[in-house]
Design a protein around this motif. Structure first.
Motif, PDB file in Angstrom:
ATOM      1  N   LEU A 131      39.066   4.278  90.417  1.00 52.67           N
ATOM      2  CA  LEU A 131      40.058   4.286  91.496  1.00 52.67           C
ATOM      3  C   LEU A 131      41.429   4.449  90.872  1.00 52.67           C
ATOM      4  O   LEU A 131      41.799   3.682  89.979  1.00 52.67           O
ATOM      5  N   LEU A 132      42.162   5.452  91.312  1.00 53.19           N
ATOM      6  CA  LEU A 132      43.546   5.604  90.880  1.00 53.19           C
ATOM      7  C   LEU A 132      44.406   4.920  91.947  1.00 53.19           C
ATOM      8  O   LEU A 132      44.478   5.403  93.086  1.00 53.19           O
ATOM      9  N   PRO A 133      45.025   3.770  91.601  1.00 54.45           N
ATOM     10  CA  PRO A 133      45.709   2.978  92.630  1.00 54.45           C
ATOM     11  C   PRO A 133      46.858   3.695  93.338  1.00 54.45           C
ATOM     12  O   PRO A 133      47.219   3.319  94.445  1.00 54.45           O
ATOM     13  N   ARG A 171      48.822  20.602  91.421  1.00 55.41           N
ATOM     14  CA  ARG A 171      49.041  19.150  91.300  1.00 55.41           C
ATOM     15  C   ARG A 171      47.730  18.380  91.133  1.00 55.41           C
ATOM     16  O   ARG A 171      47.748  17.163  90.921  1.00 55.41           O
ATOM     17  N   TYR A 172      46.591  19.070  91.295  1.00 55.83           N
ATOM     18  CA  TYR A 172      45.311  18.351  91.397  1.00 55.83           C
ATOM     19  C   TYR A 172      44.202  19.002  90.578  1.00 55.83           C
ATOM     20  O   TYR A 172      44.322  20.143  90.143  1.00 55.83           O
ATOM     21  N   GLY A 173      43.072  18.259  90.482  1.00 57.96           N
ATOM     22  CA  GLY A 173      41.816  18.846  90.020  1.00 57.96           C
ATOM     23  C   GLY A 173      41.235  19.618  91.198  1.00 57.96           C
ATOM     24  O   GLY A 173      41.209  19.110  92.323  1.00 57.96           O
ATOM     25  N   ILE A 174      40.812  20.859  90.955  1.00 64.32           N
ATOM     26  CA  ILE A 174      40.360  21.741  92.046  1.00 64.32           C
ATOM     27  C   ILE A 174      38.904  22.159  91.830  1.00 64.32           C
ATOM     28  O   ILE A 174      38.475  22.415  90.700  1.00 64.32           O
ATOM     29  N   GLU A 192      41.556  21.740  86.208  1.00 69.59           N
ATOM     30  CA  GLU A 192      42.677  20.808  86.361  1.00 69.59           C
ATOM     31  C   GLU A 192      43.988  21.566  86.588  1.00 69.59           C
ATOM     32  O   GLU A 192      44.373  22.409  85.781  1.00 69.59           O
ATOM     33  N   LYS A 193      44.600  21.262  87.705  1.00 69.62           N
ATOM     34  CA  LYS A 193      45.941  21.773  88.047  1.00 69.62           C
ATOM     35  C   LYS A 193      46.109  23.287  87.849  1.00 69.62           C
ATOM     36  O   LYS A 193      47.041  23.730  87.149  1.00 69.62           O
ATOM     37  N   PRO A 194      45.250  24.099  88.467  1.00 66.02           N
ATOM     38  CA  PRO A 194      45.417  25.552  88.333  1.00 66.02           C
ATOM     39  C   PRO A 194      46.598  26.061  89.163  1.00 66.02           C
ATOM     40  O   PRO A 194      46.902  25.484  90.213  1.00 66.02           O
ATOM     41  N   ILE A 206      40.801  13.687  95.007  1.00 61.10           N
ATOM     42  CA  ILE A 206      41.748  12.569  95.099  1.00 61.10           C
ATOM     43  C   ILE A 206      41.237  11.459  94.177  1.00 61.10           C
ATOM     44  O   ILE A 206      40.137  11.556  93.630  1.00 61.10           O
ATOM     45  N   GLY A 207      42.019  10.420  94.024  1.00 60.95           N
ATOM     46  CA  GLY A 207      41.726   9.427  92.999  1.00 60.95           C
ATOM     47  C   GLY A 207      40.574   8.467  93.280  1.00 60.95           C
ATOM     48  O   GLY A 207      40.721   7.248  93.104  1.00 60.95           O
ATOM     49  N   ARG A 208      39.438   8.988  93.677  1.00 60.76           N
ATOM     50  CA  ARG A 208      38.231   8.174  93.864  1.00 60.76           C
ATOM     51  C   ARG A 208      37.045   8.946  93.314  1.00 60.76           C
ATOM     52  O   ARG A 208      36.773  10.064  93.749  1.00 60.76           O
ATOM     53  N   TYR A 209      36.324   8.329  92.378  1.00 64.03           N
ATOM     54  CA  TYR A 209      35.224   9.006  91.707  1.00 64.03           C
ATOM     55  C   TYR A 209      34.041   8.050  91.554  1.00 64.03           C
ATOM     56  O   TYR A 209      34.240   6.849  91.347  1.00 64.03           O
ATOM     57  N   VAL A 210      32.833   8.600  91.618  1.00 56.77           N
ATOM     58  CA  VAL A 210      31.635   7.888  91.129  1.00 56.77           C
ATOM     59  C   VAL A 210      31.053   8.798  90.054  1.00 56.77           C
ATOM     60  O   VAL A 210      30.701   9.951  90.342  1.00 56.77           O
ATOM     61  N   VAL A 230      44.179  14.921  77.419  1.00 58.65           N
ATOM     62  CA  VAL A 230      42.715  14.846  77.530  1.00 58.65           C
ATOM     63  C   VAL A 230      42.424  14.621  79.008  1.00 58.65           C
ATOM     64  O   VAL A 230      42.732  13.554  79.555  1.00 58.65           O
ATOM     65  N   GLN A 231      41.886  15.639  79.663  1.00 59.86           N
ATOM     66  CA  GLN A 231      41.733  15.604  81.119  1.00 59.86           C
ATOM     67  C   GLN A 231      40.340  15.124  81.531  1.00 59.86           C
ATOM     68  O   GLN A 231      39.332  15.642  81.051  1.00 59.86           O
ATOM     69  N   LEU A 232      40.315  14.157  82.449  1.00 57.48           N
ATOM     70  CA  LEU A 232      39.045  13.699  83.013  1.00 57.48           C
ATOM     71  C   LEU A 232      38.300  14.872  83.654  1.00 57.48           C
ATOM     72  O   LEU A 232      37.082  15.012  83.515  1.00 57.48           O
TER      73      LEU A 232
HETATM   74  C1  G1P Z   1      44.856  13.030  88.477  1.00 55.39           C
HETATM   75  C2  G1P Z   1      43.723  13.978  88.090  1.00 55.39           C
HETATM   76  C3  G1P Z   1      43.590  15.086  89.124  1.00 55.39           C
HETATM   77  C4  G1P Z   1      43.422  14.479  90.523  1.00 55.39           C
HETATM   78  C5  G1P Z   1      44.579  13.517  90.815  1.00 55.39           C
HETATM   79  C6  G1P Z   1      44.347  12.781  92.126  1.00 55.39           C
HETATM   80  O1  G1P Z   1      46.077  13.727  88.333  1.00 55.39           O
HETATM   81  O2  G1P Z   1      43.953  14.505  86.796  1.00 55.39           O
HETATM   82  O3  G1P Z   1      42.473  15.888  88.830  1.00 55.39           O
HETATM   83  O4  G1P Z   1      43.373  15.517  91.465  1.00 55.39           O
HETATM   84  O5  G1P Z   1      44.713  12.531  89.786  1.00 55.39           O
HETATM   85  O6  G1P Z   1      45.443  11.998  92.481  1.00 55.39           O
HETATM   86  P1  G1P Z   1      47.502  12.957  88.204  1.00 55.39           P
HETATM   87  O7  G1P Z   1      47.845  12.521  89.600  1.00 55.39           O
HETATM   88  O8  G1P Z   1      47.289  11.822  87.272  1.00 55.39           O
HETATM   89  O9  G1P Z   1      48.435  14.002  87.685  1.00 55.39           O
END
Ligand code: G1P
Length: 289
Positions: A131-133, A171-174, A192-194, A206-210, A230-232
């Motif tokens: 979880l990304l808070p 801005r995101y993983g796509i 990542e971020k294309p 978005i910041g939720r993964y299993v 180093v990208q998740l």
């Molecule tokens: C991270 C991830 C990205 C994801 C995003 C969601 O990016 O690297 O793939 O889409 O969280 O919030 P960050 O927000 O840390 O740049």
């Protein structure tokens, strides 16, 4: 038989530069939405999904995050003495099972993939949630609960996804998508971020993964990706074709609280959900401009 999902990793080592000066001496995950810090929303959401063990990947200046879930003996004794039952009740969500939260340090900010790799001993051979808070989701069923249920259906890896405007793909993983039933979408590729012109879709993570623990072996190679980090996302991409991998279009609305506008929107949306605040907030919004 799927291995039950009981562990969650919370990467919280980020500097919060976008919220300076507020985050100069405090963790950005301690910023409140209405009256609760972002980290507590994440922990409560995880608990609602059956998570029992938590690993915070922290860094320097982040001690408040650990303190927040400890017993505050003096505070509680004072509140009890003064019969402040409401205030005591407000602390309930900060109580945790003894030993259920551990921390590891990410000593250097090498990226989200590196942060998750730092939790490898905690993860062991088990499936785990991330979880990304910063990402806060307002929904009827907690977002991670939806992901955990999807994991029980499909097995393997499941990430929460949502459509974004094409100009925001950087801005995101796509996802590159395969079979799609409108709710669950097969993941064929991840970038990542294309740049918008290179993005395989406009479906973003978005910041939720299993995730399955095998991702750690790929992260361990420390290959640098977007932003020289180093990208998740790159580690996850290596699992495609070897394990099931799905995106879940979750029900709910996501607020990017790592961004000022997203954070302000979250304040309003979450306040409108609170019966004791909603009318006053609505009245204010109607008259103020
Ligand atoms: C991270 C991830 C990205 C994801 C995003 C969601 O990016 O690297 O793939 O889409 O969280 O919030 P960050 O927000 O840390 O740049």
């Amino acid at each position: 038989m799927r291995k039950p999902l009981r562990k969650a990793v919370l990467p919280v080592a980020g500097l919060g530069t976008r919220f300076l000066p507020a985050t100069k001496a405090t963790a950005k995950e301690m910023l409140p939405v209405v009256d609760k810090p972002l980290i507590q929303y994440a922990i409560e959401e995880a608990r609602a999904a059956g998570i029992e063990q938590f690993c915070m990947v922290t860094g320097r200046g982040k001690t408040a995050l650990v303190e927040h879930f400890d017993v505050a003996y003096e505070l509680e004794a004072t509140l009890r003495e003064r019969d402040k039952t409401d205030a005591l009740a407000a602390l309930k969500g900060t109580q945790t099972e003894p030993g259920s939260i551990v921390t590891v340090r990410q000593q250097v900010p090498l990226g989200l993939g590196h942060a998750i790799w730092c939790a490898r001993a905690f993860i062991g051979d088990d499936p785990f949630a991330i979880l990304l808070p910063d990402d806060l989701v307002l929904s009827d069923t907690p977002c991670l609960r939806q992901l955990a249920d999807a994991y029980m259906e499909t097995g393997g890896n499941v990430v929460a996804v949502t459509e974004v405007p094409r100009e925001h793909t950087n801005r995101y993983g796509i996802l590159a998508t395969g079979k799609d039933d409108g709710r669950l979408v097969e993941v064929k590729g991840l970038v990542e971020k294309p740049a918008p012109k290179d993005a395989p879709s406009n479906l973003s993570i978005i910041g939720r993964y299993v995730l399955m623990p095998e991702v750690i072996g790929h992260l361990a190679k420390m290959e640098r990706g977007a932003g020289n980090e180093v990208q998740l996302t790159d580690g996850m991409a290596k699992l495609i074709g070897h394990q099931p991998f799905h995106g879940l279009r979750y029900e709910g609305r996501r607020f990017d609280c790592g961004d000022k506008i997203g954070y302000l929107e979250a304040q309003i949306a979450f306040a409108l959900k609170r019966p004791e605040l909603a009318d006053a907030v609505r009245a204010f919004l109607k008259t103020y401009s």
